[in-house]
Motif scaffolding. Sequence first.
Motif, PDB file in Angstrom:
ATOM      1  N   UNK A 275       0.851  -1.184   0.000  1.00 17.10           N
ATOM      2  CA  UNK A 275       0.000   0.000   0.000  1.00 17.10           C
ATOM      3  C   UNK A 275       0.889   1.238   0.000  1.00 17.10           C
ATOM      4  N   UNK A 276       0.691   2.116  -0.977  1.00 18.64           N
ATOM      5  CA  UNK A 276       1.575   3.267  -1.120  1.00 18.64           C
ATOM      6  C   UNK A 276       1.498   4.213   0.069  1.00 18.64           C
ATOM      7  N   UNK A 277       0.360   4.244   0.782  1.00 20.03           N
ATOM      8  CA  UNK A 277       0.240   5.122   1.940  1.00 20.03           C
ATOM      9  C   UNK A 277       0.658   4.437   3.234  1.00 20.03           C
ATOM     10  N   UNK A 278       1.073   3.181   3.160  1.00 26.24           N
ATOM     11  CA  UNK A 278       1.395   2.429   4.374  1.00 26.24           C
ATOM     12  C   UNK A 278       2.705   1.675   4.227  1.00 26.24           C
ATOM     13  N   UNK A 279       3.675   2.255   3.553  1.00 30.47           N
ATOM     14  CA  UNK A 279       4.943   1.566   3.315  1.00 30.47           C
ATOM     15  C   UNK A 279       6.081   2.573   3.380  1.00 30.47           C
ATOM     16  N   UNK A 280       7.228   2.109   3.854  1.00 31.92           N
ATOM     17  CA  UNK A 280       8.452   2.887   3.858  1.00 31.92           C
ATOM     18  C   UNK A 280       9.633   1.941   3.720  1.00 31.92           C
ATOM     19  N   UNK A 281      10.757   2.485   3.231  1.00 31.25           N
ATOM     20  CA  UNK A 281      11.971   1.705   2.996  1.00 31.25           C
ATOM     21  C   UNK A 281      13.016   2.165   4.005  1.00 31.25           C
ATOM     22  N   UNK A 282      13.570   1.206   4.739  1.00 30.22           N
ATOM     23  CA  UNK A 282      14.517   1.504   5.806  1.00 30.22           C
ATOM     24  C   UNK A 282      15.900   0.972   5.458  1.00 30.22           C
ATOM     25  N   UNK A 283      16.936   1.744   5.819  1.00 37.27           N
ATOM     26  CA  UNK A 283      18.335   1.338   5.739  1.00 37.27           C
ATOM     27  C   UNK A 283      18.813   1.106   7.166  1.00 37.27           C
ATOM     28  N   UNK A 284      19.320  -0.089   7.450  1.00 32.11           N
ATOM     29  CA  UNK A 284      19.610  -0.494   8.823  1.00 32.11           C
ATOM     30  C   UNK A 284      21.035  -1.021   8.943  1.00 32.11           C
ATOM     31  N   UNK A 285      21.629  -0.712  10.094  1.00 35.32           N
ATOM     32  CA  UNK A 285      22.898  -1.320  10.501  1.00 35.32           C
ATOM     33  C   UNK A 285      23.027  -1.162  12.008  1.00 35.32           C
ATOM     34  N   UNK A 286      22.851  -2.265  12.742  1.00 34.60           N
ATOM     35  CA  UNK A 286      22.912  -2.198  14.191  1.00 34.60           C
ATOM     36  C   UNK A 286      21.797  -1.328  14.746  1.00 34.60           C
ATOM     37  N   UNK A 287      22.178  -0.331  15.548  1.00 35.46           N
ATOM     38  CA  UNK A 287      21.199   0.586  16.103  1.00 35.46           C
ATOM     39  C   UNK A 287      20.883   1.743  15.161  1.00 35.46           C
ATOM     40  N   UNK A 288      21.677   1.903  14.103  1.00 35.54           N
ATOM     41  CA  UNK A 288      21.425   2.990  13.159  1.00 35.54           C
ATOM     42  C   UNK A 288      20.391   2.569  12.137  1.00 35.54           C
ATOM     43  N   UNK A 289      19.462   3.457  11.855  1.00 36.04           N
ATOM     44  CA  UNK A 289      18.477   3.227  10.812  1.00 36.04           C
ATOM     45  C   UNK A 289      18.063   4.579  10.238  1.00 36.04           C
ATOM     46  N   UNK A 290      17.787   4.570   8.936  1.00 42.37           N
ATOM     47  CA  UNK A 290      17.395   5.792   8.234  1.00 42.37           C
ATOM     48  C   UNK A 290      16.348   5.416   7.196  1.00 42.37           C
ATOM     49  N   UNK A 291      15.469   6.346   6.919  1.00 41.46           N
ATOM     50  CA  UNK A 291      14.371   6.106   5.991  1.00 41.46           C
ATOM     51  C   UNK A 291      14.696   6.708   4.637  1.00 41.46           C
ATOM     52  N   UNK A 292      14.452   5.961   3.576  1.00 46.07           N
ATOM     53  CA  UNK A 292      14.687   6.452   2.220  1.00 46.07           C
ATOM     54  C   UNK A 292      13.664   7.514   1.863  1.00 46.07           C
ATOM     55  N   UNK A 293      14.024   8.359   0.917  1.00 53.11           N
ATOM     56  CA  UNK A 293      13.186   9.489   0.522  1.00 53.11           C
ATOM     57  C   UNK A 293      12.394   9.115  -0.729  1.00 53.11           C
ATOM     58  N   UNK A 294      11.073   9.055  -0.603  1.00 53.29           N
ATOM     59  CA  UNK A 294      10.182   8.872  -1.752  1.00 53.29           C
ATOM     60  C   UNK A 294       8.778   9.264  -1.317  1.00 53.29           C
ATOM     61  N   UNK A 295       7.926   9.520  -2.293  1.00 53.96           N
ATOM     62  CA  UNK A 295       6.546   9.917  -2.042  1.00 53.96           C
ATOM     63  C   UNK A 295       5.609   8.816  -2.527  1.00 53.96           C
ATOM     64  N   UNK A 296       4.319   9.013  -2.296  1.00 51.79           N
ATOM     65  CA  UNK A 296       3.339   8.018  -2.742  1.00 51.79           C
ATOM     66  C   UNK A 296       3.296   7.925  -4.259  1.00 51.79           C
ATOM     67  N   UNK A 297       3.606   9.010  -4.944  1.00 54.13           N
ATOM     68  CA  UNK A 297       3.627   8.972  -6.408  1.00 54.13           C
ATOM     69  C   UNK A 297       4.777   8.133  -6.944  1.00 54.13           C
ATOM     70  N   UNK A 298       5.787   7.861  -6.112  1.00 59.54           N
ATOM     71  CA  UNK A 298       6.920   7.037  -6.551  1.00 59.54           C
ATOM     72  C   UNK A 298       6.648   5.542  -6.423  1.00 59.54           C
ATOM     73  N   UNK A 299       5.495   5.151  -5.883  1.00 57.72           N
ATOM     74  CA  UNK A 299       5.113   3.738  -5.791  1.00 57.72           C
ATOM     75  C   UNK A 299       4.301   3.403  -7.033  1.00 57.72           C
ATOM     76  N   UNK A 300       4.846   2.551  -7.887  1.00 60.26           N
ATOM     77  CA  UNK A 300       4.231   2.249  -9.175  1.00 60.26           C
ATOM     78  C   UNK A 300       3.452   0.944  -9.099  1.00 60.26           C
ATOM     79  N   UNK A 301       2.126   1.035  -9.185  1.00 60.62           N
ATOM     80  CA  UNK A 301       1.234  -0.119  -9.256  1.00 60.62           C
ATOM     81  C   UNK A 301       1.477  -1.129  -8.134  1.00 60.62           C
ATOM     82  N   UNK A 302       1.872  -0.640  -6.975  1.00 61.00           N
ATOM     83  CA  UNK A 302       2.035  -1.425  -5.755  1.00 61.00           C
ATOM     84  C   UNK A 302       3.169  -2.435  -5.811  1.00 61.00           C
ATOM     85  N   UNK A 303       3.952  -2.468  -6.883  1.00 62.48           N
ATOM     86  CA  UNK A 303       5.003  -3.488  -7.003  1.00 62.48           C
ATOM     87  C   UNK A 303       6.383  -2.896  -7.257  1.00 62.48           C
ATOM     88  N   UNK A 304       6.496  -1.587  -7.403  1.00 61.03           N
ATOM     89  CA  UNK A 304       7.797  -0.961  -7.669  1.00 61.03           C
ATOM     90  C   UNK A 304       7.875   0.369  -6.925  1.00 61.03           C
TER      91      UNK A 304
END
Length: 485
Positions: A275-304
Amino acid sequence: MREPGGTGSNLLSQPPPPTLEEVMDYINSDSSPQWTRELSMLSTVTVAPWPSATEPDAPSWVPCHNTPAPQLIITEQPKQRGMRFRYQCEGRSAGSILGESSTDHTKTLPAIQLLNCNEIHDVNVSICLVWKDPPYRIHPHSLVGKDCHDGICEVTLHPDDGINQHSFSNLGIQCIRKKEIESSVKQRLSLGIDPYSAGMWRHHEEVDLNVVRLCFQARYTTPAGQCITMGPVLSEPVYDKKSTNTSELKICRMNKDHGRPEGGEEIYILCDKVQKEDIQVMFLKGKWEARADFSQADVHRQIAIVLKTPPYYDLQIKDPAYVQVCLQRITDGVRSEGLSFTYMPRECDSYPLRKKRMRLFPSVGDLDGPDPHGIESKRRQARPDYRDYWNLLDEPSIDEELFPMNLFGPNEPRHHEMPDDENDNLASWISPDFNDIDEPISFDNLLPTTGNEATASLVGLSLALTGERQFPDYAYPGNSRMGGC
């Protein structure tokens, strides 16, 4: 023969039985009266204490206090995600619920075990579906498969014979339509299937049709005829695979697996439906984590998803930093399995042709700089005037440098001027006539003594033999004006 009346005479000869007062006196006195020695019937009399009105009646059957109570436990939880609920119209088979430790190569099943039941002959175990959250009302979905009926599953175990464990195979979940929710629940309650006695709810639309729990119960009968119930015991939630709100998250592929520590690089991710409004991409290493930058328009047909990498916490890294990239659902915080991504240090030559490109094209600059392709620097360069090169051809010094020897004799001009008369033979201007040469050309005499002169002589000789016009001086690598080799 017995004499008549013999029996009666014997009865009359026996002494009369003692009264209650005589018995109590015998109990309270230390010495026994005379009649107790003559009557042997008192040896069989037992006097019990009078029951107290405050003491409760003892149960008909109680277990031994030193033995722990029978118990039902779940040894293998059902797998929470990956199971698809099926409708009745899809056929009899509704799939099979797998165990939580199942893998692509090894399959496990949900399993239970009975503890402290070695003396019990028969134990009936039943499974039904309930809500995910309290008060755990009965769920309208049904269990189908082996040993299933009326939406529940029932099996019988024999702990006294060593059968106290069971794995549930071919156990599927059959979902129903929304208009059938109320009728399904009423039918289940009419059969007495309500583990938590939650009853019916007023607004049946509140039920979540995409998630259920398995509720296990066990019943057995004591030797005294008393029915004992073990449980209920709840499993972990089981989510419907076809629902994007509760399905399993998975990254299938990424187009790039490395980048700069400053971040900001564009990456394409292929994944299962999200779901484009209920998803985020995380970069993780140990206790460090950061969220990738994208908007709902960058989610293409729920699969990309098209995203930009976040910056690493240390921009001055000297060695490659390996992190994990995963999907995360915002509502429940569920994450997918991670894929590897590497942050490369700045001085690391991540591109094999970087050094070669910098050597051949120094004006391009650093690939990581503000002008990686050198476009702005090329725009600032002054455009050369090519007319100056052709004007230099009239200088005699050029011929001396290019042709240190006269190839066409001492009286032959080195330049062929354009004929004034249009009727003149243009061929004589383009190419000299070798038949007019007095002396034959000797290639041994044309070899110069230096490398620059050798290159210039060979080029001039080839031009003379082919009849082509001479190139300007900047075309020859031996010309000292261009700073050649």
